[in-house]
Design a protein around this motif. Structure first.
Motif, PDB file in Angstrom:
ATOM      1  N   SER A 170       2.970   0.999  -4.951  1.00 39.83           N
ATOM      2  CA  SER A 170       2.851   1.845  -3.765  1.00 39.83           C
ATOM      3  C   SER A 170       3.955   2.895  -3.662  1.00 39.83           C
ATOM      4  CB  SER A 170       2.865   0.965  -2.506  1.00 39.83           C
ATOM      5  OG  SER A 170       4.055   0.205  -2.496  1.00 39.83           O
ATOM      6  N   GLY A 171       4.865   2.908  -4.633  1.00 43.14           N
ATOM      7  CA  GLY A 171       5.980   3.855  -4.504  1.00 43.14           C
ATOM      8  C   GLY A 171       5.663   5.236  -5.031  1.00 43.14           C
ATOM      9  N   GLY A 172       6.053   6.238  -4.308  1.00 40.10           N
ATOM     10  CA  GLY A 172       6.082   7.604  -4.836  1.00 40.10           C
ATOM     11  C   GLY A 172       4.786   8.365  -4.903  1.00 40.10           C
ATOM     12  N   ILE A 173       3.968   8.099  -5.915  1.00 40.16           N
ATOM     13  CA  ILE A 173       2.782   8.912  -6.165  1.00 40.16           C
ATOM     14  C   ILE A 173       1.636   8.474  -5.249  1.00 40.16           C
ATOM     15  CG2 ILE A 173       1.066   9.548  -7.893  1.00 40.16           C
ATOM     16  CD1 ILE A 173       3.674  10.689  -8.616  1.00 40.16           C
ATOM     17  N   ARG A 174       1.192   9.367  -4.400  1.00 39.60           N
ATOM     18  CA  ARG A 174       0.092   9.015  -3.494  1.00 39.60           C
ATOM     19  C   ARG A 174      -1.198   9.649  -3.990  1.00 39.60           C
ATOM     20  NH1 ARG A 174       1.991   7.628   2.537  1.00 39.60           N
ATOM     21  NH2 ARG A 174       3.537   6.116   1.886  1.00 39.60           N
ATOM     22  N   GLY A 175      -1.623   9.217  -5.128  1.00 38.62           N
ATOM     23  CA  GLY A 175      -2.855   9.717  -5.714  1.00 38.62           C
ATOM     24  C   GLY A 175      -4.026   8.823  -5.362  1.00 38.62           C
ATOM     25  N   LEU A 176      -5.103   8.971  -6.102  1.00 42.32           N
ATOM     26  CA  LEU A 176      -6.327   8.227  -5.778  1.00 42.32           C
ATOM     27  C   LEU A 176      -6.143   6.724  -6.023  1.00 42.32           C
ATOM     28  CD1 LEU A 176      -9.036  10.690  -7.121  1.00 42.32           C
ATOM     29  CD2 LEU A 176      -8.684  10.003  -4.743  1.00 42.32           C
ATOM     30  N   ALA A 177      -5.356   6.367  -7.030  1.00 43.83           N
ATOM     31  CA  ALA A 177      -5.138   4.938  -7.288  1.00 43.83           C
ATOM     32  C   ALA A 177      -4.411   4.299  -6.114  1.00 43.83           C
ATOM     33  CB  ALA A 177      -4.344   4.751  -8.571  1.00 43.83           C
ATOM     34  N   TRP A 178      -3.439   5.032  -5.589  1.00 41.19           N
ATOM     35  CA  TRP A 178      -2.718   4.521  -4.428  1.00 41.19           C
ATOM     36  C   TRP A 178      -3.682   4.341  -3.249  1.00 41.19           C
ATOM     37  CZ3 TRP A 178      -2.010   6.852   0.391  1.00 41.19           C
ATOM     38  CH2 TRP A 178      -1.155   6.130   1.266  1.00 41.19           C
ATOM     39  N   ARG A 179      -4.613   5.313  -3.068  1.00 35.73           N
ATOM     40  CA  ARG A 179      -5.618   5.204  -1.988  1.00 35.73           C
ATOM     41  C   ARG A 179      -6.451   3.937  -2.160  1.00 35.73           C
ATOM     42  NH1 ARG A 179      -6.042   8.587   2.424  1.00 35.73           N
ATOM     43  NH2 ARG A 179      -8.146   7.736   2.457  1.00 35.73           N
ATOM     44  N   ILE A 180      -6.846   3.662  -3.416  1.00 34.92           N
ATOM     45  CA  ILE A 180      -7.661   2.477  -3.691  1.00 34.92           C
ATOM     46  C   ILE A 180      -6.856   1.201  -3.391  1.00 34.92           C
ATOM     47  CG2 ILE A 180      -8.836   1.170  -5.529  1.00 34.92           C
ATOM     48  CD1 ILE A 180      -9.448   3.955  -6.824  1.00 34.92           C
ATOM     49  N   LEU A 181      -5.601   1.178  -3.847  1.00 40.03           N
ATOM     50  CA  LEU A 181      -4.743   0.011  -3.598  1.00 40.03           C
ATOM     51  C   LEU A 181      -4.522  -0.206  -2.103  1.00 40.03           C
ATOM     52  CD1 LEU A 181      -1.856   0.261  -6.245  1.00 40.03           C
ATOM     53  CD2 LEU A 181      -3.474  -1.630  -5.962  1.00 40.03           C
ATOM     54  N   ASP A 182      -4.208   0.906  -1.418  1.00 40.40           N
ATOM     55  CA  ASP A 182      -3.917   0.839   0.016  1.00 40.40           C
ATOM     56  C   ASP A 182      -5.122   0.317   0.789  1.00 40.40           C
ATOM     57  OD1 ASP A 182      -2.239   1.407   2.343  1.00 40.40           O
ATOM     58  OD2 ASP A 182      -3.694   3.025   2.748  1.00 40.40           O
ATOM     59  N   ALA A 183      -6.314   0.881   0.490  1.00 46.86           N
ATOM     60  CA  ALA A 183      -7.529   0.453   1.190  1.00 46.86           C
ATOM     61  C   ALA A 183      -7.864  -0.993   0.831  1.00 46.86           C
ATOM     62  CB  ALA A 183      -8.697   1.384   0.831  1.00 46.86           C
ATOM     63  N   GLY A 184      -7.636  -1.370  -0.414  1.00 46.15           N
ATOM     64  CA  GLY A 184      -7.919  -2.744  -0.860  1.00 46.15           C
ATOM     65  C   GLY A 184      -7.047  -3.744  -0.131  1.00 46.15           C
ATOM     66  N   ASN A 185      -5.765  -3.401   0.033  1.00 44.98           N
ATOM     67  CA  ASN A 185      -4.855  -4.299   0.757  1.00 44.98           C
ATOM     68  C   ASN A 185      -5.303  -4.523   2.193  1.00 44.98           C
ATOM     69  OD1 ASN A 185      -3.246  -4.571  -1.467  1.00 44.98           O
ATOM     70  ND2 ASN A 185      -1.822  -2.940  -0.889  1.00 44.98           N
ATOM     71  N   LYS A 186      -5.994  -3.508   2.761  1.00 42.76           N
ATOM     72  CA  LYS A 186      -6.447  -3.617   4.162  1.00 42.76           C
ATOM     73  C   LYS A 186      -7.904  -4.062   4.255  1.00 42.76           C
ATOM     74  CE  LYS A 186      -3.279   0.085   5.427  1.00 42.76           C
ATOM     75  NZ  LYS A 186      -3.165   1.543   5.546  1.00 42.76           N
ATOM     76  N   LEU A 187      -8.499  -4.445   3.117  1.00 40.51           N
ATOM     77  CA  LEU A 187      -9.917  -4.841   3.034  1.00 40.51           C
ATOM     78  C   LEU A 187     -10.867  -3.749   3.557  1.00 40.51           C
ATOM     79  CD1 LEU A 187     -10.245  -8.654   3.858  1.00 40.51           C
ATOM     80  CD2 LEU A 187     -10.619  -7.493   1.685  1.00 40.51           C
ATOM     81  N   GLN A 188     -10.460  -2.486   3.415  1.00 43.46           N
ATOM     82  CA  GLN A 188     -11.328  -1.373   3.830  1.00 43.46           C
ATOM     83  C   GLN A 188     -12.133  -0.911   2.603  1.00 43.46           C
ATOM     84  OE1 GLN A 188      -8.194   1.145   5.280  1.00 43.46           O
ATOM     85  NE2 GLN A 188      -8.519   0.493   7.400  1.00 43.46           N
ATOM     86  N   THR A 189     -13.183  -1.692   2.322  1.00 44.54           N
ATOM     87  CA  THR A 189     -13.928  -1.494   1.076  1.00 44.54           C
ATOM     88  C   THR A 189     -14.613  -0.122   1.030  1.00 44.54           C
ATOM     89  OG1 THR A 189     -14.301  -3.864   1.158  1.00 44.54           O
ATOM     90  CG2 THR A 189     -15.523  -2.637  -0.514  1.00 44.54           C
ATOM     91  N   ALA A 190     -15.084   0.359   2.166  1.00 42.91           N
ATOM     92  CA  ALA A 190     -15.751   1.675   2.190  1.00 42.91           C
ATOM     93  C   ALA A 190     -14.768   2.762   1.761  1.00 42.91           C
ATOM     94  CB  ALA A 190     -16.302   1.962   3.590  1.00 42.91           C
ATOM     95  N   ARG A 191     -13.507   2.641   2.184  1.00 40.53           N
ATOM     96  CA  ARG A 191     -12.487   3.641   1.826  1.00 40.53           C
ATOM     97  C   ARG A 191     -12.105   3.520   0.347  1.00 40.53           C
ATOM     98  NH1 ARG A 191      -7.589   3.196   4.960  1.00 40.53           N
ATOM     99  NH2 ARG A 191      -7.072   5.233   4.095  1.00 40.53           N
ATOM    100  N   MET A 192     -12.131   2.265  -0.131  1.00 45.26           N
ATOM    101  CA  MET A 192     -11.888   2.080  -1.574  1.00 45.26           C
ATOM    102  C   MET A 192     -12.967   2.799  -2.378  1.00 45.26           C
ATOM    103  SD  MET A 192     -10.986  -1.951  -2.060  1.00 45.26           S
ATOM    104  CE  MET A 192     -10.639  -1.920  -3.801  1.00 45.26           C
TER     105      MET A 192
END
Lengths: 249, 255
Positions: free
Chosen positions: B201-223
């Motif tokens: 989660s550090g530094g680069i806020r690209g699409l992978a980070w978006r997928i990780l972030d949404a996954g951690n919050k169980l927001q599957t639609a956002r993933m």
């Protein structure tokens, strides 16, 4: 007359393929036109590579009295760089020889003019017909002002009319600067029409099966093809070819 | 008519699959955290569009920078080894090791070397490593692909090694370089995404980070929305590079 290139009892062996040529002796005098005729696999192209200095004989002596840029080769295919224009293709050997680009391009333009391609300077090889591409290849070979011009079945892939036209063009170009020409051909008629001397090779490994002098001064008129001298020369070459094949088999 | 059908066929198939997905989710009452219907994913794409575009640009800019660096390095190394067959024999095995090593396996090491405070450097370096090989391989193959008769012509005029590389081998390699860059660009995106995952989660806020972030919050639609944008980005980049390749080949062939 001293020869500009001479092969003395040369032999060429290729690993795994055995002997390709020889023993073979052959020399070329300045300004003469010689045809090398022989069946497929007789080592004609190998002989041409030896004459060009692109290959060394396995055994025997090769003597070349020619400097850098004094030998040119025209291959069976036009062998033009597809990414370069016709003019840049012709200028390439001049530039490789150290001539500045602008001067090389000017000389290349003049060479293209000489082969009748004044309007095709900017064309790419893919935009040219087979005959035009071969003319560019000829212009490239002649641009450096060679003393020895080697032609390796240059018209083999062309139709009969284009072949005849290009044969006349080569003779016309030869009469301007008179380089020695050695050309390899499968065509007995082409050899009899273009050359002053025809050397017939046996079936591989090629040796000299015979040598035929063709009557009449060069360049010859088109009507030469209809003369008894031409027909006799063609028959002699054919007979020598047949003898050469029999002598080995 | 046939051309229209050819163009429409993938769209029709996509529409059909999306319809099945939508109907299945709704009739079977599939929980949204497990598999949201495509309509919800579309909604997530629309709602998150500004941040998704920013994340996509982050990933894309890393991939493009990596492609540029990989291109320069691969061509420079290929030219140097083209000048020396001995060097080529020395470099080949190392390049093969680089090719078969999974980027995920070396990511932690690269993260340490790049400095924990500079994950973006590690992400770029990893994407460069992934994109390097296809360009290098294409360049080496292309540098040996010159017409043998043209090679003989250069022999005949006693061209220098440099003349041979610059005037014959490099231009002959153009089709191989174009293909290598096309493959390398796709891999640069994959490399950037994988490296983002590895960087966490550090530094680069690209699409992978978006997928990780949404996954951690169980927001599957956002993933899935981030995955859709990633897919679209890949398709667009591939189409652009295809056009560049076609244009380059047309220039090279002269028609």
């Amino acid at each position: 007359m001293a020869s500009i290139v001479a092969l003395e009892q040369v032999e060429v062996d290729y690993p795994g393929r055995g002997r390709a040529l020889g023993p073979f002796s052959f020399s070329v005098a300045p300004g003469e036109i010689v045809a090398l005729v022989g069946p497929s696999g007789s080592g004609k192209s190998t002989a041409l590579r030896l004459l060009a200095g692109l290959e060394d004989p396995t055994r025997g002596d090769l003597e070349r009295n020619l400097g850098r840029g004094e030998t040119s080769v025209v291959f069976q295919a036009p062998t033009l760089a597809p990414w370069l224009s016709a003019q840049a293709n012709v200028a390439l050997p001049l530039e490789l020889s150290g001539i500045p680009k602008a001067e090389a391009l000017a000389q290349a333009g003049a060479a293209l003019d000489r082969v009748g391609l004044s309007s095709a300077w900017a064309a790419r090889p893919a935009q040219l017909s087979g005959g035009m591409a071969m003319r560019v290849s000829l212009a490239r070979a002649l641009a450096t002002g060679p003393k020895l011009l080697l032609l390796d079945e240059p018209f083999a892939a062309l139709d009969e009319i284009t072949r005849r036209t290009l044969a006349d063009d080569v003779l016309a170009l030869w009469s301007q600067s008179r380089p020695a020409i050695v050309f390899v051909t499968h065509s007995v008629e082409e050899a009899a029409y273009m050359a002053a001397r025809v050397v017939v090779l046996t079936k591989g490994p090629g040796r000299v099966a015979g040598e035929i002098a063709i009557p009449g001064d060069l360049p010859r008129p088109r009507a030469f093809r209809a003369t008894p001298g031409f027909r006799q020369a063609a028959e002699d070459i054919s007979a020598c070819l047949a003898q050469g094949a029999e002598a080995v088999s | 008519m046939r051309q229209v059908l050819n163009t429409l066929a993938p769209l029709i198939l996509l529409g059909f699959l999306l319809a099945i997905w939508e109907v299945t989710c709704r009739t079977l009452n599939v929980p949204a955290y497990f598999l949201p219907p495509p309509s919800e994913v579309a909604l997530a794409v629309a709602q998150d569009a500004p941040s998704l575009i920013a994340a996509a640009w982050n990933t894309l800019s890393v991939a493009l920078l990596a492609l540029l660096l990989a291109s320069l390095c691969a061509q420079a190394v290929a030219i140097v080894i083209a000048l020396s067959p001995l060097l080529e024999r020395a470099v080949r095995p190392l390049a093969s090791v680089l090719q078969v090593t999974p980027v995920v396996a070396i990511a932690p090491l690269v993260l340490i070397w790049a400095g924990i405070d500079h994950p973006e450097r590690a992400v770029i370096a990893l994407a460069v490593l992934v994109a390097f090989f296809p360009i290098f391989s294409g360049a080496v193959t292309g540098l040996h692909a010159a017409d043998p008769d043209l090679e003989r012509l250069f022999d005949l005029y006693q061209a220098s090694r440099i003349q041979r590389v610059l005037r014959l081998q490099l231009p002959s390699a153009v089709p191989f370089l174009l293909e290598g860059h096309k493959v390398g660009a796709g891999l640069a995106i994959i490399g950037a995404v994988v490296a983002e995952f590895a960087a966490g989660s550090g530094g680069i806020r690209g699409l992978a980070w978006r997928i990780l972030d949404a996954g951690n919050k169980l927001q599957t639609a956002r993933m899935l929305a981030a995955l859709v944008v990633l897919g679209v980005m890949g398709v667009v980049l591939h189409a652009v590079l295809n056009r560049i390749e076609q244009f380059g080949l047309r220039w090279w062939r002269g028609r």
